[in-house]
Design an enzyme around this catalytic site. Sequence first.
Site, PDB file in Angstrom:
ATOM      1  N   HIS A   1     -16.819 -12.984  37.808  1.00  0.00           N
ATOM      2  CA  HIS A   1     -15.621 -13.831  37.764  1.00  0.00           C
ATOM      3  C   HIS A   1     -15.587 -14.761  38.964  1.00  0.00           C
ATOM      4  CE1 HIS A   1     -14.096 -10.340  35.263  1.00  0.00           C
ATOM      5  NE2 HIS A   1     -13.964 -11.363  34.451  1.00  0.00           N
ATOM      6  N   HIS A   2     -16.698 -15.366  39.234  1.00  0.00           N
ATOM      7  CA  HIS A   2     -16.720 -16.355  40.313  1.00  0.00           C
ATOM      8  C   HIS A   2     -17.938 -17.257  40.176  1.00  0.00           C
ATOM      9  CE1 HIS A   2     -19.949 -14.287  42.451  1.00  0.00           C
ATOM     10  NE2 HIS A   2     -19.311 -13.158  42.262  1.00  0.00           N
ATOM     11  N   SER A   3     -17.886 -18.316  40.972  1.00  0.00           N
ATOM     12  CA  SER A   3     -19.011 -19.242  41.087  1.00  0.00           C
ATOM     13  C   SER A   3     -19.223 -19.463  42.583  1.00  0.00           C
ATOM     14  CB  SER A   3     -18.633 -20.537  40.372  1.00  0.00           C
ATOM     15  OG  SER A   3     -19.408 -21.595  40.824  1.00  0.00           O
TER      16      SER A   3
ATOM     17  N   ARG B   1     -20.024 -16.741  36.387  1.00  0.00           N
ATOM     18  CA  ARG B   1     -20.738 -15.620  35.766  1.00  0.00           C
ATOM     19  C   ARG B   1     -19.853 -14.384  35.672  1.00  0.00           C
ATOM     20  NH1 ARG B   1     -23.109 -15.178  40.885  1.00  0.00           N
ATOM     21  NH2 ARG B   1     -22.909 -17.433  40.786  1.00  0.00           N
TER      22      ARG B   1
END
Length: 131
Positions: A51-53, A99
């Site tokens: 839950h991040h980039s 992702r």
Amino acid sequence: MSSNQPYVINFNSIGKSDIGYISLAEKETLPFVPKRIYWTYFTPEDVIRGHHSHYNLEQILVAVAGRIIVTTELKNGEKKEFILESPKVGLYIPKMCWRIMKYSHNAVQMCIASNEYDEKDYIRDYNEFLK
Ligand code: TYD
């Protein structure tokens, strides 16, 4: 070679079934010079990680044990799902790539990273990522 797209890396492997194998992440197969390696394990099956980039970080994920399902999303909305279940396969994740990851109970995920840990390099807000 670095890319804007996630892609699978097939690492060279030496060995055979009666003695076992060695997989090699050599510089010719790596898209960046690694700065750091860490691994995650014992992730419960009902937990979704990620839950991040990242603004700048590039990473390669390897399921050195178990199975990892990785869903990637680029800013243009392009989504892909990768199933990692071989210790000789890696997934390159470029910068600016959202992702999420799901793990089998026995999964050990090695992450080869292009930079030091820096919380300021994370984008953890999905709407911020899309901007
Ligand atoms: P994070 O990168 O968000 O994990 P994942 O993508 O696997 O869900 O990291 C999880 C937590 O661990 C988060 O609070 C940041 C912290 N962390 C560190 O303190 N140092 C590190 O080197 C890493 C990778 C994470």
